[in-house]
Motif scaffolding. Structure first.
Motif, PDB file in Angstrom:
ATOM      1  N   LEU A  89     -13.839 -17.093 115.364  1.00 24.25           N
ATOM      2  CA  LEU A  89     -14.131 -16.170 114.267  1.00 24.25           C
ATOM      3  C   LEU A  89     -13.445 -16.599 112.968  1.00 24.25           C
ATOM      4  N   GLN A  90     -12.287 -17.253 113.079  1.00 21.76           N
ATOM      5  CA  GLN A  90     -11.542 -17.693 111.900  1.00 21.76           C
ATOM      6  C   GLN A  90     -12.019 -19.052 111.377  1.00 21.76           C
ATOM      7  N   ALA A  91     -12.929 -19.694 112.095  1.00 22.38           N
ATOM      8  CA  ALA A  91     -13.398 -21.047 111.744  1.00 22.38           C
ATOM      9  C   ALA A  91     -14.217 -21.035 110.445  1.00 22.38           C
ATOM     10  N   PRO A  92     -14.409 -22.229 109.853  1.00 20.10           N
ATOM     11  CA  PRO A  92     -15.140 -22.326 108.578  1.00 20.10           C
ATOM     12  C   PRO A  92     -16.560 -21.762 108.601  1.00 20.10           C
ATOM     13  N   ASP A  93     -17.255 -21.792 109.747  1.00 14.03           N
ATOM     14  CA  ASP A  93     -18.632 -21.305 109.760  1.00 14.03           C
ATOM     15  C   ASP A  93     -18.739 -19.780 109.845  1.00 14.03           C
ATOM     16  N   LEU A  94     -17.603 -19.112 110.076  1.00 18.21           N
ATOM     17  CA  LEU A  94     -17.627 -17.644 110.125  1.00 18.21           C
ATOM     18  C   LEU A  94     -16.714 -17.074 109.028  1.00 18.21           C
ATOM     19  N   PHE A  95     -15.541 -16.539 109.377  1.00 19.42           N
ATOM     20  CA  PHE A  95     -14.690 -15.908 108.365  1.00 19.42           C
ATOM     21  C   PHE A  95     -13.878 -16.896 107.520  1.00 19.42           C
ATOM     22  N   ASN A  96     -13.790 -18.142 107.947  1.00 18.68           N
ATOM     23  CA  ASN A  96     -13.101 -19.187 107.190  1.00 18.68           C
ATOM     24  C   ASN A  96     -11.732 -18.712 106.697  1.00 18.68           C
ATOM     25  N   ALA A  97     -10.880 -18.340 107.647  1.00 18.19           N
ATOM     26  CA  ALA A  97      -9.574 -17.764 107.330  1.00 18.19           C
ATOM     27  C   ALA A  97      -8.676 -18.705 106.541  1.00 18.19           C
ATOM     28  N   ALA A  98      -8.788 -20.014 106.739  1.00 17.93           N
ATOM     29  CA  ALA A  98      -7.937 -20.955 106.014  1.00 17.93           C
ATOM     30  C   ALA A  98      -8.251 -20.936 104.517  1.00 17.93           C
ATOM     31  N   LYS A  99      -9.521 -20.908 104.182  1.00 20.31           N
ATOM     32  CA  LYS A  99      -9.916 -20.937 102.766  1.00 20.31           C
ATOM     33  C   LYS A  99      -9.956 -19.539 102.145  1.00 20.31           C
ATOM     34  N   HIS A 100     -10.310 -18.543 102.942  1.00 19.21           N
ATOM     35  CA  HIS A 100     -10.436 -17.164 102.447  1.00 19.21           C
ATOM     36  C   HIS A 100      -9.621 -16.238 103.367  1.00 19.21           C
ATOM     37  N   PRO A 101      -8.306 -16.189 103.171  1.00 16.97           N
ATOM     38  CA  PRO A 101      -7.445 -15.451 104.102  1.00 16.97           C
ATOM     39  C   PRO A 101      -7.562 -13.931 104.041  1.00 16.97           C
ATOM     40  N   THR A 102      -8.213 -13.400 103.002  1.00 16.28           N
ATOM     41  CA  THR A 102      -8.322 -11.946 102.904  1.00 16.28           C
ATOM     42  C   THR A 102      -9.754 -11.511 102.604  1.00 16.28           C
ATOM     43  N   MET A 103     -10.028 -10.275 102.989  1.00 17.02           N
ATOM     44  CA  MET A 103     -11.223  -9.539 102.566  1.00 17.02           C
ATOM     45  C   MET A 103     -10.692  -8.354 101.778  1.00 17.02           C
ATOM     46  N   ARG A 104     -11.484  -7.871 100.831  1.00 22.29           N
ATOM     47  CA  ARG A 104     -11.004  -6.745 100.033  1.00 22.29           C
ATOM     48  C   ARG A 104     -12.160  -5.794  99.733  1.00 22.29           C
ATOM     49  N   PHE A 105     -11.879  -4.493  99.874  1.00 16.13           N
ATOM     50  CA  PHE A 105     -12.841  -3.454  99.515  1.00 16.13           C
ATOM     51  C   PHE A 105     -12.232  -2.621  98.403  1.00 16.13           C
ATOM     52  N   VAL A 106     -12.965  -2.496  97.293  1.00 14.15           N
ATOM     53  CA  VAL A 106     -12.489  -1.731  96.141  1.00 14.15           C
ATOM     54  C   VAL A 106     -13.564  -0.735  95.746  1.00 14.15           C
ATOM     55  N   SER A 107     -13.145   0.518  95.560  1.00 14.71           N
ATOM     56  CA  SER A 107     -14.054   1.570  95.120  1.00 14.71           C
ATOM     57  C   SER A 107     -13.380   2.381  94.024  1.00 14.71           C
ATOM     58  N   GLU A 108     -14.153   2.761  93.048  1.00  8.49           N
ATOM     59  CA  GLU A 108     -13.649   3.609  91.963  1.00  8.49           C
ATOM     60  C   GLU A 108     -14.227   5.022  92.031  1.00  8.49           C
ATOM     61  N   ARG A 109     -14.886   5.342  93.159  1.00 10.38           N
ATOM     62  CA  ARG A 109     -15.567   6.633  93.223  1.00 10.38           C
ATOM     63  C   ARG A 109     -15.650   7.134  94.655  1.00 10.38           C
ATOM     64  N   LEU A 110     -15.430   8.428  94.827  1.00 10.10           N
ATOM     65  CA  LEU A 110     -15.644   9.116  96.094  1.00 10.10           C
ATOM     66  C   LEU A 110     -16.780  10.105  95.872  1.00 10.10           C
TER      67      LEU A 110
END
Length: 191
Positions: A89-110
């Motif tokens: 799952l951490q490999a380059p063809d999926l989540f690519n954890a080495a190159k993209h170590p984080t995911m982020r969700f940002v919302s300004e509205r509920l």
């Protein structure tokens, strides 16, 4: 007459001025917060995993039914119950954890319907790309946390995303689906 005019002017100004309190800030509780995903595995089973390292904050104004969310997920914290699968799952063809170590969700509205939080529209950054995602609230509540001795707010949220929007195309050409169900279980403590 002058005194009455001043009193009326003062009353008019007071009624016309709405005082809004600053939204409270809530820090994500890492012990009660995680994100999961589920994807069909060629019609035979469903692959599931969770990300255990989640941090961030929520701003929430109960009276105004307004707020904002900023959550970061450490990709390397993925746990499926199988170490070889976690590594894949951490490999380059999926989540690519080495190159993209984080995911982020940002919302300004509920979004509320009456007193019920129904959705949190925002932006999900994954694999270096950002696209809109709306998390639907299946439940949400604030309560006095007896252990932390502060107010806690939290809920369960979910969405279905097309992973190829973020460039995660692995195995689509072999029949693996594009759609992934993501869920977020979030609790945060008032600061």
């Amino acid at each position: 007459m002058k005194f009455t005019t001043i009193c009326l002017l003062a009353a008019t100004l007071a009624l016309g001025t709405t005082v809004h309190a600053e939204p409270a800030v809530y820090k994500i509780d890492p012990h009660h917060t995680y994100a999961t995903f589920a994807i069909d595995h060629f019609g035979a089973s469903v692959n599931r995993a969770r990300f255990d390292e989640v941090s961030g904050s929520v701003r929430f104004d109960k009276a105004a039914k307004a707020g904002a969310v900023d959550i970061t997920i450490q990709v390397a914290s993925v746990y499926s119950g199988s170490k070889p699968f976690d590594e894949h799952l951490q490999a380059p063809d999926l989540f690519n954890a080495a190159k993209h170590p984080t995911m982020r969700f940002v919302s300004e509205r509920l979004v509320f319907e009456g007193d019920k939080l129904t959705e949190v529209p925002g932006q999900l950054s994954l694999l270096g790309q950002t696209h809109p995602v709306t998390l639907k609230a299946s439940q949400f509540n604030c309560y006095p946390n007896p252990m932390a001795k502060v107010e806690a707010c939290g809920g369960d949220f979910e969405a279905v995303i097309d992973r190829t929007q973020w460039g995660m195309n692995a195995f689509v050409d072999r029949g693996m689906p594009k759609n992934v169900r993501i869920t977020a279980t979030i609790e945060a403590f008032k600061q």
